[in-house]
Design a protein around this motif. Structure first.
Motif, PDB file in Angstrom:
ATOM      1  N   VAL A 187      19.736   2.213   2.859  1.00 48.35           N
ATOM      2  CA  VAL A 187      20.935   2.408   2.155  1.00 48.35           C
ATOM      3  C   VAL A 187      20.553   2.412   0.563  1.00 48.35           C
ATOM      4  CG1 VAL A 187      23.155   0.923   1.805  1.00 48.35           C
ATOM      5  CG2 VAL A 187      22.252   0.972   3.663  1.00 48.35           C
ATOM      6  N   CYS A 188      19.831   1.535   0.049  1.00 51.32           N
ATOM      7  CA  CYS A 188      19.583   1.737  -1.413  1.00 51.32           C
ATOM      8  C   CYS A 188      19.074   2.923  -1.702  1.00 51.32           C
ATOM      9  CB  CYS A 188      18.734   0.342  -1.834  1.00 51.32           C
ATOM     10  SG  CYS A 188      19.959  -1.105  -1.840  1.00 51.32           S
ATOM     11  N   GLU A 189      18.181   3.515  -0.862  1.00 52.84           N
ATOM     12  CA  GLU A 189      17.511   4.566  -1.145  1.00 52.84           C
ATOM     13  C   GLU A 189      18.223   5.833  -1.307  1.00 52.84           C
ATOM     14  OE1 GLU A 189      14.396   6.366   1.819  1.00 52.84           O
ATOM     15  OE2 GLU A 189      13.146   5.093   0.584  1.00 52.84           O
ATOM     16  N   TRP A 190      19.343   5.947  -0.279  1.00 52.16           N
ATOM     17  CA  TRP A 190      20.474   6.791  -0.495  1.00 52.16           C
ATOM     18  C   TRP A 190      21.262   6.555  -1.687  1.00 52.16           C
ATOM     19  CZ3 TRP A 190      25.868   6.648  -0.158  1.00 52.16           C
ATOM     20  CH2 TRP A 190      26.457   7.987  -0.195  1.00 52.16           C
ATOM     21  N   GLN A 191      21.709   5.540  -1.948  1.00 52.92           N
ATOM     22  CA  GLN A 191      22.606   5.090  -3.264  1.00 52.92           C
ATOM     23  C   GLN A 191      21.528   5.700  -4.475  1.00 52.92           C
ATOM     24  OE1 GLN A 191      23.604   1.118  -2.688  1.00 52.92           O
ATOM     25  NE2 GLN A 191      25.417   1.527  -1.554  1.00 52.92           N
ATOM     26  N   GLU A 192      20.493   5.324  -4.447  1.00 53.07           N
ATOM     27  CA  GLU A 192      19.626   5.637  -5.701  1.00 53.07           C
ATOM     28  C   GLU A 192      19.698   7.251  -5.901  1.00 53.07           C
ATOM     29  OE1 GLU A 192      17.597   4.890  -9.170  1.00 53.07           O
ATOM     30  OE2 GLU A 192      18.662   3.616  -7.975  1.00 53.07           O
ATOM     31  N   ALA A 193      19.562   8.040  -4.756  1.00 50.78           N
ATOM     32  CA  ALA A 193      19.543   9.379  -4.443  1.00 50.78           C
ATOM     33  C   ALA A 193      20.839   9.918  -5.151  1.00 50.78           C
ATOM     34  CB  ALA A 193      19.108  10.027  -3.290  1.00 50.78           C
ATOM     35  N   GLN A 194      21.840   9.320  -4.829  1.00 49.36           N
ATOM     36  CA  GLN A 194      23.241   9.833  -5.213  1.00 49.36           C
ATOM     37  C   GLN A 194      23.377   9.582  -6.836  1.00 49.36           C
ATOM     38  OE1 GLN A 194      25.579  11.162  -3.689  1.00 49.36           O
ATOM     39  NE2 GLN A 194      24.173  11.478  -2.014  1.00 49.36           N
ATOM     40  N   ARG A 195      22.778   8.696  -7.212  1.00 52.17           N
ATOM     41  CA  ARG A 195      22.831   8.373  -8.863  1.00 52.17           C
ATOM     42  C   ARG A 195      22.005   9.327  -9.620  1.00 52.17           C
ATOM     43  NH1 ARG A 195      23.360   2.701  -7.263  1.00 52.17           N
ATOM     44  NH2 ARG A 195      20.921   2.418  -7.045  1.00 52.17           N
ATOM     45  N   THR A 196      20.796   9.444  -9.005  1.00 42.69           N
ATOM     46  CA  THR A 196      19.914  10.273  -9.789  1.00 42.69           C
ATOM     47  C   THR A 196      20.067  11.963  -9.498  1.00 42.69           C
ATOM     48  OG1 THR A 196      18.133  10.223  -8.013  1.00 42.69           O
ATOM     49  CG2 THR A 196      18.170   8.585  -9.900  1.00 42.69           C
ATOM     50  N   ALA A 197      20.992  12.388  -8.719  1.00 43.71           N
ATOM     51  CA  ALA A 197      21.264  13.698  -8.116  1.00 43.71           C
ATOM     52  C   ALA A 197      21.919  14.499  -9.392  1.00 43.71           C
ATOM     53  CB  ALA A 197      22.167  13.673  -7.018  1.00 43.71           C
TER      54      ALA A 197
END
Length: 58
Positions: free
Chosen positions: A45-55
């Motif tokens: 979940v945090c991995e996905w959220q971090e990917a969204q923030r850094t996209a």
């Protein structure tokens, strides 16, 4: 001329075959990574959220 390419993503730890799992550094939930891994580990979940923030938002 021979060129060497690294095909392994160095930022991502190896997946664990089974417990014990490392804790997520953000929410403390179990991750998919081995407990023995030394470094930053994130749960899915945090991995996905971090990917969204850094996209790229361009």
């Amino acid at each position: 001329m021979s060129e060497d390419y690294c095909l392994i993503d160095a930022a991502r730890p190896p997946r664990a075959d089974g417990p014990p799992y490392a804790e997520c550094v953000l929410c403390r939930e179990p991750t998919e990574y081995p407990e023995s891994y030394k470094g930053i580990t994130l749960c899915p979940v945090c991995e996905w959220q971090e990917a969204q923030r850094t996209a790229c938002s361009g």
